[in-house]
Design an enzyme around this catalytic site. Sequence first.
Site, PDB file in Angstrom:
ATOM      1  N   PRO A  54       7.837  56.885  27.654  1.00 55.69           N
ATOM      2  CG  PRO A  54       8.747  58.944  27.474  1.00 55.69           C
ATOM      3  CD  PRO A  54       9.136  57.536  27.480  1.00 55.69           C
ATOM      4  N   GLY A  90      -7.214  46.396  29.253  1.00 57.91           N
ATOM      5  CA  GLY A  90      -6.829  45.322  30.062  1.00 57.91           C
ATOM      6  C   GLY A  90      -8.200  45.671  31.219  1.00 57.91           C
ATOM      7  N   GLY A 117     -11.039  54.769  37.281  1.00 54.07           N
ATOM      8  CA  GLY A 117      -9.874  54.291  38.357  1.00 54.07           C
ATOM      9  C   GLY A 117      -9.437  53.068  37.489  1.00 54.07           C
ATOM     10  N   GLY A 163       1.373  45.242  26.229  1.00 58.69           N
ATOM     11  CA  GLY A 163       0.868  44.996  27.385  1.00 58.69           C
ATOM     12  C   GLY A 163      -0.222  45.527  27.937  1.00 58.69           C
ATOM     13  CG  HIS A 164      -4.043  44.566  27.548  1.00 59.29           C
ATOM     14  ND1 HIS A 164      -4.502  43.629  26.811  1.00 59.29           N
ATOM     15  CD2 HIS A 164      -3.445  45.424  26.563  1.00 59.29           C
ATOM     16  CE1 HIS A 164      -4.903  43.909  25.860  1.00 59.29           C
ATOM     17  NE2 HIS A 164      -4.313  45.040  25.230  1.00 59.29           N
ATOM     18  CG  ASP A 206      -0.323  52.077  24.973  1.00 59.97           C
ATOM     19  OD1 ASP A 206      -0.098  51.113  25.505  1.00 59.97           O
ATOM     20  OD2 ASP A 206       0.219  52.847  24.304  1.00 59.97           O
ATOM     21  CD  GLU A 207      -6.787  52.070  22.468  1.00 60.68           C
ATOM     22  OE1 GLU A 207      -6.544  52.175  21.379  1.00 60.68           O
ATOM     23  OE2 GLU A 207      -6.240  50.948  23.372  1.00 60.68           O
ATOM     24  CB  THR A 262       9.102  50.079  25.782  1.00 60.71           C
ATOM     25  OG1 THR A 262       8.015  51.067  25.681  1.00 60.71           O
ATOM     26  CG2 THR A 262       8.867  49.039  24.781  1.00 60.71           C
TER      27      THR A 262
END
Length: 418
Positions: free
Chosen positions: A302, A17, A409, A40-41, A13-14, A299
């Site tokens: 959080p 993508g 961003g 996911g990306h 999650d870094e 998913t």
Amino acid sequence: MSSIVVVGANWGDEGKGRIVDYLAGQSAASIRFQGGNNAGHTVVNDLGTFKLHQLPSGVFNPDCLVVLGPGMVISPEPLTRELAEVKAAGVNPKMAISDRATFCLPIHALEDTLEEVRLGDGAYGSTRQGIAPAYGDRVMKKAILVGWLKQPEVLVERIQFFLDWKLPQLKALYPSFEFSQTAQEMADWLLEVSAPWIDAVCNVSEPLKAIQAQNGTLLFEAQLGAGRDLIYGEYPWVTSSHVSGAYAGIGGGLPALRPERVIAVAKAFSTSVGTGTLITAMENQEEFRKFANEFGATTGRPRDIGYFDAVATKQGLEIQAANEIALTKLDCLSGMPDLKICVAYEGANTENPIWPQTAGLKPVYESMEAWSEDISHIRKFEDLPKAAQHYVLRIEALLGVPVPMVSVGPGREQMILR
């Protein structure tokens, strides 16, 4: 010709993508080399916001060959839906799907779910997509190769072999387990759901070698991050494949690959989803989590939020053999009054603070000057507030690897190049 590998420096999650989407504009092929539908990306571009799970993030470059490599486990129906979503946005990708990849089937997702339920409080935090059972079956030489789609008789035979082995085990371990499909019915279903992309199934090494011969740029993409690597991550709270840059060639279809650039992506703060240890976890996370939109792309769970962990990130860079860092979401730190970086651990095992030996350790922080300005519109490093510049430079010094890319961003244009 150049080859670029984009990997995660932390627990996933870094923001990989957005980095792949940005780099894909100059790439001839975008290649996923491991994992499947379990992560996911998120990509934001002029076509909209997309949460990709199996398609590489370079799919939005129409001139880029999109490759799902042999190191993947492919969930066929979700792939068909994902492909339909990007096509609905006007994207018609050129695809190559490895015949050496294996399937992640609905029965694997069911097995994954049943095991998480059985484990109760000791569950691994799986996304329940079936990834671990699918990789496990590959190791056991019982998996179904994607290439068998083009040999229907072999497909039925191998599915029957698989079911004869799998079903008695599942019924014995999970008494509530029920499964009624025959091998022929499973094969018919696979052929039906794969119809939109079956023509793309091939030996992906061949088109990739052709691109190499023409000096095209190859862009390899991992999911998750170093802390979730099967061997070097925070075992047992890891994924079931190798997320390291060293695996890019093997999982991508070019085993002899020697990449010129390995870009490890790290957020300007720490996040983790699933089970494991986040040493730098903030006490009050909810408001910042909503502001930074820190929820799992697959998913919706959080993510845990923490201060930037230079110790864990440096370990991740070593695992990835990274020679560059892309720092993402710096803009989310604007207005944070209590800004700090973890520069060391204290407690047992501090002499070797690698996963999984981090349990019980405490972070040692270095306070940083904060800034309040909105920086999402800034495109030059020297135009950032001095405190933001110093924050990036301090991370660079602590990690010993250059930070040439800073994202402020989610959009392609919100990238600062140093």
